[in-house]
Scaffold this motif. Sequence first.
Motif, PDB file in Angstrom:
ATOM      1  N   ARG A  16       0.816  -1.221   0.000  1.00 12.40           N
ATOM      2  CA  ARG A  16       0.000   0.000   0.000  1.00 12.40           C
ATOM      3  C   ARG A  16       0.842   1.261   0.000  1.00 12.40           C
ATOM      4  NH1 ARG A  16      -5.164   0.480   0.814  1.00 12.40           N
ATOM      5  NH2 ARG A  16      -4.960   2.358   2.100  1.00 12.40           N
ATOM      6  N   SER A  35       3.228   2.358  -5.492  1.00 11.83           N
ATOM      7  CA  SER A  35       2.309   2.382  -6.633  1.00 11.83           C
ATOM      8  C   SER A  35       2.396   1.065  -7.394  1.00 11.83           C
ATOM      9  CB  SER A  35       2.684   3.517  -7.596  1.00 11.83           C
ATOM     10  OG  SER A  35       2.732   4.755  -6.945  1.00 11.83           O
ATOM     11  N   HIS A  75      -2.996  12.085  -6.297  1.00  9.93           N
ATOM     12  CA  HIS A  75      -3.510  10.762  -5.927  1.00  9.93           C
ATOM     13  C   HIS A  75      -2.486  10.053  -5.055  1.00  9.93           C
ATOM     14  CE1 HIS A  75      -6.614  11.292  -8.979  1.00  9.93           C
ATOM     15  NE2 HIS A  75      -5.646  11.653  -9.830  1.00  9.93           N
ATOM     16  N   SER A 131      -1.799   4.749  -2.228  1.00  9.70           N
ATOM     17  CA  SER A 131      -2.787   3.728  -1.855  1.00  9.70           C
ATOM     18  C   SER A 131      -4.031   3.790  -2.736  1.00  9.70           C
ATOM     19  CB  SER A 131      -3.179   3.879  -0.385  1.00  9.70           C
ATOM     20  OG  SER A 131      -3.722   5.176  -0.145  1.00  9.70           O
ATOM     21  N   ASP A 132      -4.288   4.954  -3.352  1.00 11.60           N
ATOM     22  CA  ASP A 132      -5.492   5.129  -4.167  1.00 11.60           C
ATOM     23  C   ASP A 132      -5.259   4.842  -5.651  1.00 11.60           C
ATOM     24  OD1 ASP A 132      -6.769   5.968  -1.849  1.00 11.60           O
ATOM     25  OD2 ASP A 132      -6.403   8.100  -2.254  1.00 11.60           O
ATOM     26  N   ARG A 133      -4.026   4.723  -6.063  1.00  9.34           N
ATOM     27  CA  ARG A 133      -3.741   4.638  -7.499  1.00  9.34           C
ATOM     28  C   ARG A 133      -4.262   3.375  -8.180  1.00  9.34           C
ATOM     29  NH1 ARG A 133       2.319   7.322  -6.770  1.00  9.34           N
ATOM     30  NH2 ARG A 133       1.497   9.372  -6.143  1.00  9.34           N
ATOM     31  N   ALA A 151      -7.074   2.109  -8.009  1.00  8.78           N
ATOM     32  CA  ALA A 151      -8.481   2.312  -8.366  1.00  8.78           C
ATOM     33  C   ALA A 151      -8.654   3.250  -9.556  1.00  8.78           C
ATOM     34  CB  ALA A 151      -9.246   2.863  -7.161  1.00  8.78           C
TER      35      ALA A 151
END
Length: 446
Positions: free
Chosen positions: A50, A53, A93, A96-98, A100
């Motif tokens: 997490r 990337s 971004h 941890s969000d990449r 998605a």
Amino acid sequence: MTTRPDSRPHSADTDDLRSRIAAVLTRARDRTRALTDCLDDTELMAQHSRIMSPLVWDLAHIGSQEELWLVRDVGGRDPLRPDLDDMYDAFKHARSDRPALPLLDPAAARGYAATVRDKALDVLDHSRLSGNALERDGFAFAMIAQHEQQHDETMLATHQLRAGAAALTAPPAPRGEYRGPVEITVPAGPFAMGTDTDPWALDNERPAHVVDVPAFAIDAVPVTNARFLEFIADGGYQRPELWTERGWAHRTAEGITAPRFWERDTDGTWWRRRFGTTAAVRPQQPVVHVSWFEADAFARWAGRRLPTEAEWEKAARFDPAAGRSRRFPWGDDDPTPDRANLGQRHLEPADVGAYPAGASPLGVQQLIGDVWEWTSSEFHGYPGFAAFPYREYSEVFFGGDYRVLRGGSFGTDEVACRGTFRNWDHPIRRQIFSGFRCARTLPERR
């Protein structure tokens, strides 16, 4: 579409610079391919940690930054993929969000990066490599080469974090045996820290400024696995008095009892997992994958401390005989394989004593390559700092929860490593190729 006329200067010096820039860009891209072509699409799209990337994000991000700076800014060309700007903006971004995001798939990411590179090389072919600050001495091209190599090192760290069989290979790092003094005395006095003369230095390395450093002693080589095992055996991870309050809280919460990727067998043998393989801990290698908190606790246990950033740089660059600061410990010439363990030639640090040709004038060894070295210093700009060419490279990190690391690692390319180069990270980080050496203050002479 707007393009510049062919204004390439016809001087041998400029052509040599153009060839050098093309070579460092090509070396970076070859490494990017090697780090990504060895994995299938599923692994490239996966998030292996997490805090990292997906590798395919790094691949397209490299292309996006190259398009922004070289194709659009320096070249004045029309955008290729403006629709990608937001998705591959590292500040918009979190890592941890990449996963998605609607990321380019590996084939599309490779194609995009290759198209951008063709355009960038055409821009290079027509650039004056002079004039404004971005083009002068090829700075923007060197900045992009350094950016790609920095992401390559990050991708190498992702390889270390991924599960499964080894995907990378390299010959073992050189063995050695250091038999010199344990520590080196660095005399008191001023020295020039930072640089005004290295054309490819980044903004946080500037400007050069004089720092008066009291006398100190610094370890002649980085702290080894053997020495760190003594800390473990003496209960170093169970003694709160050795740790800062935050460090002890983090160690306790995470259950940390050894450097990351170490495991102890039932017979007491320590093993280290390295890029999908497992081997016994090599005693004379510099310890790697330790946080600032661990390094600081070890230093307290040893009755010493971590060096300040200024102390580290003086030990690495200052030549007392000449009274000046060098570019590297050995002088101003570029690194060579006999001077430093850089460029992913090996997938591990070399034993201490393996690079005597890379020693500083005072005799401090392995300051460049092998492991990033934690210092005690927080990350701030130098007096007179000016952000260039954008605040997000350095300035936005000043004053945050970061500690400075110096010297590069076995995973750092030489284009992104020099005696003035500054790295920084949170004190909890252990996935990076980080180690350290200790220092101590010497009494003032009366």
